[in-house]
Design an enzyme around this catalytic site. Structure first.
Site, PDB file in Angstrom:
ATOM      1  N   ILE A  19       0.823  -1.205   0.000  1.00 13.87           N
ATOM      2  CA  ILE A  19       0.000   0.000   0.000  1.00 13.87           C
ATOM      3  C   ILE A  19       0.862   1.263   0.000  1.00 13.87           C
ATOM      4  O   ILE A  19       0.599   2.212  -0.720  1.00 13.87           O
ATOM      5  CB  ILE A  19      -0.939   0.029   1.237  1.00 13.87           C
ATOM      6  CG1 ILE A  19      -1.829  -1.211   1.275  1.00 13.87           C
ATOM      7  CG2 ILE A  19      -1.760   1.309   1.275  1.00 13.87           C
ATOM      8  CD1 ILE A  19      -2.798  -1.348   0.121  1.00 13.87           C
ATOM      9  N   PHE A  20       1.892   1.262   0.834  1.00 16.93           N
ATOM     10  CA  PHE A  20       2.712   2.456   1.010  1.00 16.93           C
ATOM     11  C   PHE A  20       4.133   2.041   1.360  1.00 16.93           C
ATOM     12  O   PHE A  20       4.338   1.129   2.154  1.00 16.93           O
ATOM     13  CB  PHE A  20       2.138   3.319   2.154  1.00 16.93           C
ATOM     14  CG  PHE A  20       3.011   4.474   2.563  1.00 16.93           C
ATOM     15  CD1 PHE A  20       3.070   5.630   1.802  1.00 16.93           C
ATOM     16  CD2 PHE A  20       3.782   4.411   3.713  1.00 16.93           C
ATOM     17  CE1 PHE A  20       3.877   6.692   2.171  1.00 16.93           C
ATOM     18  CE2 PHE A  20       4.594   5.466   4.092  1.00 16.93           C
ATOM     19  CZ  PHE A  20       4.643   6.610   3.318  1.00 16.93           C
ATOM     20  N   GLU A  43      -3.971  -5.617   8.066  1.00 16.27           N
ATOM     21  CA  GLU A  43      -3.183  -4.438   7.726  1.00 16.27           C
ATOM     22  C   GLU A  43      -1.912  -4.503   8.558  1.00 16.27           C
ATOM     23  O   GLU A  43      -1.976  -4.554   9.792  1.00 16.27           O
ATOM     24  CB  GLU A  43      -3.967  -3.164   8.030  1.00 16.27           C
ATOM     25  CG  GLU A  43      -5.232  -3.055   7.194  1.00 16.27           C
ATOM     26  CD  GLU A  43      -6.135  -1.906   7.630  1.00 16.27           C
ATOM     27  OE1 GLU A  43      -5.828  -1.227   8.633  1.00 16.27           O
ATOM     28  OE2 GLU A  43      -7.160  -1.704   6.972  1.00 16.27           O
ATOM     29  N   ARG A  69       5.992  14.770  19.692  1.00 14.01           N
ATOM     30  CA  ARG A  69       5.563  13.574  18.966  1.00 14.01           C
ATOM     31  C   ARG A  69       4.295  13.903  18.189  1.00 14.01           C
ATOM     32  O   ARG A  69       3.206  14.005  18.756  1.00 14.01           O
ATOM     33  CB  ARG A  69       5.333  12.413  19.938  1.00 14.01           C
ATOM     34  CG  ARG A  69       6.612  11.893  20.566  1.00 14.01           C
ATOM     35  CD  ARG A  69       7.588  11.429  19.525  1.00 14.01           C
ATOM     36  NE  ARG A  69       8.654  10.612  20.066  1.00 14.01           N
ATOM     37  CZ  ARG A  69       9.647  10.156  19.340  1.00 14.01           C
ATOM     38  NH1 ARG A  69       9.718  10.448  18.051  1.00 14.01           N
ATOM     39  NH2 ARG A  69      10.579   9.416  19.885  1.00 14.01           N
ATOM     40  N   GLU A  97      22.695   5.979  18.945  1.00 16.58           N
ATOM     41  CA  GLU A  97      21.540   6.794  19.322  1.00 16.58           C
ATOM     42  C   GLU A  97      21.773   7.519  20.644  1.00 16.58           C
ATOM     43  O   GLU A  97      21.394   8.673  20.794  1.00 16.58           O
ATOM     44  CB  GLU A  97      20.268   5.948  19.395  1.00 16.58           C
ATOM     45  CG  GLU A  97      19.702   5.568  18.046  1.00 16.58           C
ATOM     46  CD  GLU A  97      19.185   6.744  17.238  1.00 16.58           C
ATOM     47  OE1 GLU A  97      18.853   7.819  17.808  1.00 16.58           O
ATOM     48  OE2 GLU A  97      19.098   6.607  16.011  1.00 16.58           O
ATOM     49  N   SER A 118       3.933  -3.259  19.000  1.00 11.84           N
ATOM     50  CA  SER A 118       2.496  -3.319  18.686  1.00 11.84           C
ATOM     51  C   SER A 118       2.217  -4.511  17.785  1.00 11.84           C
ATOM     52  O   SER A 118       1.911  -4.347  16.602  1.00 11.84           O
ATOM     53  CB  SER A 118       2.049  -2.032  17.974  1.00 11.84           C
ATOM     54  OG  SER A 118       2.260  -0.910  18.782  1.00 11.84           O
ATOM     55  N   PRO A 119       2.323  -5.746  18.297  1.00  7.55           N
ATOM     56  CA  PRO A 119       2.239  -6.924  17.439  1.00  7.55           C
ATOM     57  C   PRO A 119       0.888  -7.153  16.777  1.00  7.55           C
ATOM     58  O   PRO A 119       0.782  -7.994  15.889  1.00  7.55           O
ATOM     59  CB  PRO A 119       2.594  -8.078  18.375  1.00  7.55           C
ATOM     60  CG  PRO A 119       2.277  -7.575  19.743  1.00  7.55           C
ATOM     61  CD  PRO A 119       2.534  -6.093  19.702  1.00  7.55           C
ATOM     62  N   GLY A 120      -0.122  -6.401  17.159  1.00  8.86           N
ATOM     63  CA  GLY A 120      -1.420  -6.534  16.511  1.00  8.86           C
ATOM     64  C   GLY A 120      -1.433  -5.979  15.089  1.00  8.86           C
ATOM     65  O   GLY A 120      -2.267  -6.375  14.281  1.00  8.86           O
ATOM     66  N   GLU A 143      18.845  16.159  11.791  1.00  5.49           N
ATOM     67  CA  GLU A 143      18.472  17.543  11.461  1.00  5.49           C
ATOM     68  C   GLU A 143      17.000  17.847  11.693  1.00  5.49           C
ATOM     69  O   GLU A 143      16.637  18.999  11.883  1.00  5.49           O
ATOM     70  CB  GLU A 143      18.869  17.880  10.025  1.00  5.49           C
ATOM     71  CG  GLU A 143      18.201  17.017   8.973  1.00  5.49           C
ATOM     72  CD  GLU A 143      18.710  17.275   7.565  1.00  5.49           C
ATOM     73  OE1 GLU A 143      17.903  17.140   6.623  1.00  5.49           O
ATOM     74  OE2 GLU A 143      19.898  17.612   7.433  1.00  5.49           O
TER      75      GLU A 143
END
Length: 187
Positions: A19-20, A43, A69, A97, A118-120, A143
Site C-alpha cells: 500500500i505504502f 493491515e 511527537r 543513538e 504493537s504486534p497486533g 536535522e
C-alpha cells in the site's frame, strides 16, 4: 511448547498487497487463511526495528530527552532511542543513538529485553539496553530532531508517568526496570 502448538493458530498468507513505502515504514494488506479455513485481511506495518537505552549517570539519574511527537500532538519525555539502519547491529545502534541524542558515550551496554511494540499491526521489535558507564561528549541529533536533555531521578520519572509526560512503552518499561535494579541490584 512444540511447533505444532504454534501452528494451531497460524494464519497462512494468500496474497500481499503493498500500500505504502515510506522512509521508515511500509504498509501492506495481507489476505490470510484462518485456522478454520475462512479468509480475512490484515493491515501490517513493516518496520526495521529500533533500540533504546536506559542510561544512568554516576549520580544515579536517568538520561531522558523531551521531544514533540506529532502522532500524539504533544511533547513526551523518553529515553534515548531510534530506528535501526539496514543491517545495523542493535548494540552499535544503541551506542549511536545514545550519543546522537544526549552527547553521552558508553563503553558497554547490557541487554535488558527485546519486545514487539504493537504486534497486533506492526512487526517493529525494540531492543532495550542499560548503561551506567557514561562519558560526556557532544549531542548530534538528526536535522529534524529537536530535543531537550534532562537527567532525572527515579522519583521524577514516576511523577512524569503519573502526569502523562512519560507514557510510551519503552520508557515506562525502562523506569520499571530501573526501579527493579535499585531494589534488587539486577535487571
Amino acid at each position: 511448547m512444540n511447533a505444532s502448538h504454534h501452528r494451531k493458530f497460524e494464519e497462512v498468507t494468500l496474497r500481499t498487497e503493498p500500500i505504502f513505502q515510506g522512509k521508515i515504514i511500509s504498509l501492506q494488506v495481507d489476505t490470510v487463511q484462518l485456522p478454520n479455513g475462512a479468509t480475512a485481511t490484515r493491515e501490517i506495518v513493516k518496520h526495521p526495528g529500533a533500540v533504546a537505552v536506559l542510561a544512568l549517570t554516576d549520580d544515579g539519574r536517568m538520561l531522558v530527552v523531551e521531544q514533540y511527537r506529532k502522532p500524539l500532538e504533544k511533547s513526551q519525555i523518553e529515553i534515548p532511542a531510534g530506528k535501526l539502519d539496514a543491517g545495523e547491529d542493535p548494540l552499535d545502534a544503541a551506542k549511536r543513538e545514545l550519543e546522537e541524542e544526549t552527547g553521552y558515550r558508553c563503553e558497554s551496554l547490557r541487554h535488558i529485553s527485546s519486545f514487539y511494540t504493537s504486534p497486533g499491526f506492526a512487526d517493529e521489535i525494540l531492543h532495550l539496553y542499560a548503561s551506567e558507564q557514561l562519558s560526556k561528549g557532544e549531542a548530534n541529533p538528526d536535522e529534524d530532531e529537536f530535543l531537550e536533555l534532562e537527567a532525572i531521578t527515579l522519583e521524577q520519572a514516576q511523577a512524569y508517568m503519573r502526569e502523562g509526560r512519560i507514557s510510551d512503552a519503552k520508557t515506562v518499561m525502562a523506569v520499571y526496570a530501573w526501579q527493579l535494579y535499585k531494589l534488587t541490584g539486577s535487571f
